[in-house]
Design a protein around this motif. Sequence first.
Motif, short mmCIF file in Angstrom:
data_model
loop_
_atom_site.label_atom_id
_atom_site.label_comp_id
_atom_site.label_asym_id
_atom_site.label_seq_id
_atom_site.Cartn_x
_atom_site.Cartn_y
_atom_site.Cartn_z
N PRO A 1 0.90 -1.10 -0.02
CA PRO A 1 0.00 0.13 0.05
C PRO A 1 0.66 1.28 0.04
O PRO A 1 0.55 2.07 -0.78
N ARG A 2 1.84 1.28 0.84
CA ARG A 2 2.68 2.57 0.77
C ARG A 2 3.28 2.97 -0.57
O ARG A 2 3.19 3.94 -1.01
N GLU A 3 3.91 1.92 -1.18
CA GLU A 3 4.59 1.95 -2.47
C GLU A 3 3.48 2.40 -3.53
O GLU A 3 3.42 3.38 -4.38
N ARG B 1 3.39 17.08 2.26
CA ARG B 1 2.91 16.59 3.63
C ARG B 1 2.16 15.50 3.07
O ARG B 1 1.83 14.54 4.21
N LEU B 2 1.75 15.39 2.08
CA LEU B 2 0.99 13.96 1.82
C LEU B 2 2.01 12.82 1.83
O LEU B 2 1.64 11.81 2.37
N VAL B 3 3.14 13.25 1.02
CA VAL B 3 4.08 11.92 1.19
C VAL B 3 4.40 11.59 2.81
O VAL B 3 4.32 10.48 3.04
N GLU B 4 4.50 12.56 3.54
CA GLU B 4 4.99 12.27 4.94
C GLU B 4 3.91 11.55 5.66
O GLU B 4 4.11 10.70 6.47
N TRP B 5 2.59 12.03 5.36
CA TRP B 5 1.47 11.22 5.91
C TRP B 5 1.41 9.79 5.48
O TRP B 5 1.17 8.76 6.26
#
Length: 446
Positions: free
Chosen positions: A43-45, A398-402
């Motif tokens: 999911p993260r990828e 911010r979305l990447v960090e999230w």
Amino acid sequence: MPTAHEPVREANFDSIVGPTHNYAGLSPGNVASSTNSGEVSRPREAALQGLAKMRALAEMGLLQGWLPPHPRPAFELLRENGLEGDDATLVTRAAAEAPHLLARATSSSFMWAANAATVAPAPDTEDGRLHFAVANLHTMPHRRIEAPTTERILRRVFSDESRMAVHGAIHGPGLTDEGAANHTRLASGDGPGTHFFVYGGRADSEVGPRRYVARQTLAASRAVADVLRIPEANRVFAQQHPDAIDAGVFHNDVIAVGNGNVLLHHELAFLEPDRTLAELDRRLDGRLISIRVPAERVGLEDAVRSYLFNSQLVTLPNGSMALICPGECRDSAPVSSYLDDLVADDANPITAVHVFDLRQSMRNGGGPACLRLRVGLRPGDVDAVHHACLYTEARYDRLVEWVEKWYPEELAASELADPSRFVSARDALDALTGILELPGLYDFQR
Ligand code: SUG
């Protein structure tokens, strides 16, 4: 008030992949979904691959936006099917007694935003507003549940009713629709566009796929065109070639892609190609650039495996066009060589190919074009869109960090019943509504 001929600029709104992205083999007729059923997902990828594509398109000078994920598991689906108890009990019971329901309730299939709705920009519609017709996605049980949340999201993002109208999904016997995956807006200038609807089957015809289901009907396409308030004169309908559906082309956007006055399509895309292309050319005042890909260059199987036609065809700020392709196009020798010839050929405006790694989505049958909803916006419409859903580098970061904070690296089917997973998925979405400035978006926040 906006003037009739304010130019329309295309924005792509990609859905953010959900934290429960998984491979459950839920879509018969979608070859990748069936082939990869039961594989462990990442999911993260998946989410980062989607975000990277969004950033790249924004950096090319295109208008880019994002749409938030739907909450999963969809507990209401489990309850509607007779399961009882608190959330944790519901999920444990579903895992033991009805794993197919749990798979449907946890799918991240909303991530393919092309299926969220069909869209008609303001200059094309009878009342001069931008219209969205939310797709009912009635054919596949795991996708049927998406419409209410999609509607709620679109209403928040496109809320200015003086300029925009979001319509709920159509309902009725035989009305099965799959949103913009079966719709293309073509235009040869700044005037009203021609809306090209492709359907898979019709109730009163013998001609249709034999192996797989036709997901969209002609009746549904007509009903969607009515909802969008597109004048009759600007609608064209065509039937998909049944052989294509039977080879795994479950949506038209797996076998054709259009932009401006260009239509790139496989020779087996449409049942009646000559009539269809002549009709489109007539509507575009003789200016259609039809690029037909012969089966001897790219067979249906290669088209489906590579998702060549699920590339995004975009107009760059300098007026030339580029194809946004999945990496699988370069893995296929015939497709790769076709792409080289296409770009070298001066008879069409496509001058560049950009390749993206979207493997996580591709393994469920979703390529670059599936992941985005095209929305034609006039300058004033852009200002009226919910600002935090339009790309900025700061919010992208911010979305990447999230994603990095909340998304599991790997997810196996057996883990979908683990309550800690869905509690964390819920906390993740709660945090996201802060980043996207959409308080109270989800039921669980109310
Ligand atoms: O509806 N896959 C989606 C892919 C949608 C692609 N969209 C466009 N072509 N526009 C579908 O078949 C697979 C889910 C699973 O098997 O886990 C899935 O829903």
